[in-house]
Design an enzyme around this catalytic site. Structure first.
Site, PDB file in Angstrom:
ATOM      1  N   THR A  31       8.910  -0.619  -5.535  1.00 34.45           N
ATOM      2  CA  THR A  31       8.012  -1.475  -4.739  1.00 34.45           C
ATOM      3  C   THR A  31       7.487  -2.613  -5.610  1.00 34.45           C
ATOM      4  OG1 THR A  31       7.357   0.574  -3.632  1.00 34.45           O
ATOM      5  CG2 THR A  31       6.121  -1.406  -3.058  1.00 34.45           C
ATOM      6  N   ALA A  83       2.773   3.857  -5.586  1.00 38.77           N
ATOM      7  CA  ALA A  83       2.292   5.244  -5.689  1.00 38.77           C
ATOM      8  C   ALA A  83       3.359   6.167  -5.121  1.00 38.77           C
ATOM      9  CB  ALA A  83       0.994   5.414  -4.913  1.00 38.77           C
ATOM     10  N   ASP A  84       3.320   7.400  -5.578  1.00 39.57           N
ATOM     11  CA  ASP A  84       4.200   8.413  -4.986  1.00 39.57           C
ATOM     12  C   ASP A  84       3.528   9.057  -3.787  1.00 39.57           C
ATOM     13  OD1 ASP A  84       6.421   8.230  -6.878  1.00 39.57           O
ATOM     14  OD2 ASP A  84       4.897   8.833  -8.318  1.00 39.57           O
ATOM     15  N   GLY A  95       3.644   8.343 -11.233  1.00 42.45           N
ATOM     16  CA  GLY A  95       4.408   8.803 -12.382  1.00 42.45           C
ATOM     17  C   GLY A  95       5.824   9.230 -12.049  1.00 42.45           C
ATOM     18  N   GLY A  96       6.234   9.013 -10.784  1.00 41.99           N
ATOM     19  CA  GLY A  96       7.617   9.316 -10.424  1.00 41.99           C
ATOM     20  C   GLY A  96       8.598   8.575 -11.324  1.00 41.99           C
ATOM     21  N   GLY A  97       8.180   7.403 -11.787  1.00 39.35           N
ATOM     22  CA  GLY A  97       9.033   6.616 -12.683  1.00 39.35           C
ATOM     23  C   GLY A  97       8.690   6.826 -14.149  1.00 39.35           C
ATOM     24  N   GLU A 103       0.398   2.920 -16.966  1.00 43.71           N
ATOM     25  CA  GLU A 103      -0.178   2.522 -15.669  1.00 43.71           C
ATOM     26  C   GLU A 103      -1.669   2.848 -15.633  1.00 43.71           C
ATOM     27  OE1 GLU A 103       3.874   3.108 -12.980  1.00 43.71           O
ATOM     28  OE2 GLU A 103       2.369   4.679 -12.961  1.00 43.71           O
ATOM     29  N   LYS A 121       4.265   6.966   1.996  1.00 43.67           N
ATOM     30  CA  LYS A 121       3.451   7.415   0.850  1.00 43.67           C
ATOM     31  C   LYS A 121       2.051   7.884   1.258  1.00 43.67           C
ATOM     32  CE  LYS A 121       6.750   6.119  -1.983  1.00 43.67           C
ATOM     33  NZ  LYS A 121       6.622   5.162  -3.011  1.00 43.67           N
TER      34      LYS A 121
HETATM   35  C1  5RP Z   1       6.003   4.895 -11.632  1.00 47.74           C
HETATM   36  C2  5RP Z   1       5.099   5.030 -10.468  1.00 47.74           C
HETATM   37  C3  5RP Z   1       5.489   4.320  -9.216  1.00 47.74           C
HETATM   38  O1  5RP Z   1       4.445   3.522  -8.800  1.00 47.74           O
HETATM   39  C4  5RP Z   1       5.792   5.340  -8.148  1.00 47.74           C
HETATM   40  O2  5RP Z   1       6.763   6.247  -8.639  1.00 47.74           O
HETATM   41  C5  5RP Z   1       6.294   4.676  -6.856  1.00 47.74           C
HETATM   42  O3  5RP Z   1       7.550   4.155  -7.063  1.00 47.74           O
HETATM   43  P1  5RP Z   1       8.378   3.396  -5.941  1.00 47.74           P
HETATM   44  O4  5RP Z   1       7.676   2.112  -5.677  1.00 47.74           O
HETATM   45  O5  5RP Z   1       9.738   3.207  -6.561  1.00 47.74           O
HETATM   46  O6  5RP Z   1       8.443   4.266  -4.710  1.00 47.74           O
HETATM   47  O7  5RP Z   1       4.069   5.659 -10.508  1.00 47.74           O
HETATM   48  O8  5RP Z   1       5.574   5.684 -12.725  1.00 47.74           O
END
Ligand code: 5RP
Length: 219
Positions: A31, A83-84, A95-97, A103, A121
Site C-alpha cells: 500500500t 497495517a495488517d 510487521g507483515g513485511g 516503523e 484490514k
Molecule cells: C510492514 C507493514 C505493512 O504496513 C503491513 O504489512 C501492510 O502491508 P501491505 O500494505 O502490503 O498490505 O507493517 O512491516
C-alpha cells in the site's frame, strides 16, 4: 475495484496530509508503495523523506526523493504507513513485511500517523493476523518460551532477516482483549526488540479504501 486498486486509492489519498516543504515519514509495504509513487508526483514540493525500510528507501531514491537519516530530523509532521489489521480504536497489528521496529520508531517521532489500508484490514478484534515480534537472534528460543507463557503460539519466520539483522517470530492465538497491556508485556521480554502491536501509539487518521471510495476516520 480489486484489492490493489483500493490500496492505490488509499495511497494517493494520503497526499492530502503531506505539508509542503517538509520531510515525510514513509512506511513499508504494497500500500505504501502506491504512496511512494504519489510522493514522486510532488517531489519538487517536499524536502524529502525518512524511511522505515531498505525497500522503501530504494523506491524513494529511484524516484529522486532525498532520504534523510532520522537522527538528523527534529520534527516530522506526518507518517504514512499501512497495517495488517486495524480496529475501530485505531490500534493496529503491523510487521507483515518485517519492518515493524523502524516503523514504530518513526511513528513515535511523527505528530500524526496516517494509516492507509483497503477495507480487508479493518477488524472488530485484533488477533486473526499473527503478531510479528522482532527478536535478537541468540534470544530466539528463550523469547519463544516466554511468548508461550503469555498465551501465544510462536512460529519462526524461516529465511527472514530484518533490516536490523534480527529474526521474526509470528505469534498465533493471542487473546487480545487488552492490546496495550500485551504490547507492554511482550516488549518487556529480554531479547525482544519490539512487537507489531501499535496499540499505545495507534493511528490518528485512517484512510480506508472501499469499492465506494476512500473513507476517512479520525481517532
Ligand atoms: C510492514 C507493514 C505493512 O504496513 C503491513 O504489512 C501492510 O502491508 P501491505 O500494505 O502490503 O498490505 O507493517 O512491516
Amino acid at each position: 475495484m480489486n484489492q490493489n486498486e483500493m490500496k492505490k486509492a488509499a495511497g494517493w489519498a494520503a497526499l492530502e496530509y503531506v505539508e509542503p516543504n517538509t520531510i515525510v515519514g514513509v512506511g513499508t509495504g504494497s500500500t505504501v508503495n502506491h504512496f511512494i509513487d504519489a510522493l514522486g508526483s510532488i517531489k519538487g514540493e517536499i524536502e524529502g523523506a525518512v524511511s522505515s525500510s531498505e525497500e522503501s528507501t530504494r523506491r524513494l531514491k529511484e524516484l529522486g526523493i532525498p532520504v534523510f537519516d532520522l537522527n538528523t530530523v527534529d520534527q516530522l509532521s506526518v507518517y504514512v504507513d499501512g497495517a495488517d489489521e486495524i480496529n475501530h480504536n485505531m490500534q493496529m497489528v503491523k510487521g507483515g513485511g518485517a519492518a515493524l521496529t523502524r516503523e514504530k520508531i518513526i511513528a513515535a517521532v511523527a505528530d500524526k500517523f496516517v494509516c492507509i489500508a483497503d477495507e480487508s484490514k479493518l477488524v472488530k478484534l485484533l488477533g486473526d493476523f499473527p503478531l510479528p515480534v522482532e527478536v535478537i537472534p541468540m534470544a530466539r528460543s528463550y523469547v519463544a518460551r516466554q511468548l508461550v507463557k503469555l498465551g501465544g503460539d510462536p512460529v519462526y519466520r524461516e529465511g527472514v532477516i530484518t533490516d536490523n539483522g534480527n529474526i521474526i517470530l509470528d505469534v498465533y492465538n493471542f487473546n487480545v482483549e487488552n492490546a496495550c497491556e500485551l504490547e507492554r508485556q511482550i516488549n518487556a521480554v529480554v531479547g525482544v526488540v519490539t512487537n507489531g502491536y501499535f496499540a499505545e501509539r495507534g493511528a490518528d487518521t485512517l484512510l480506508l479504501a472501499t469499492p465506494e471510495g476512500v473513507k476517512t476516520s479520525h481517532r
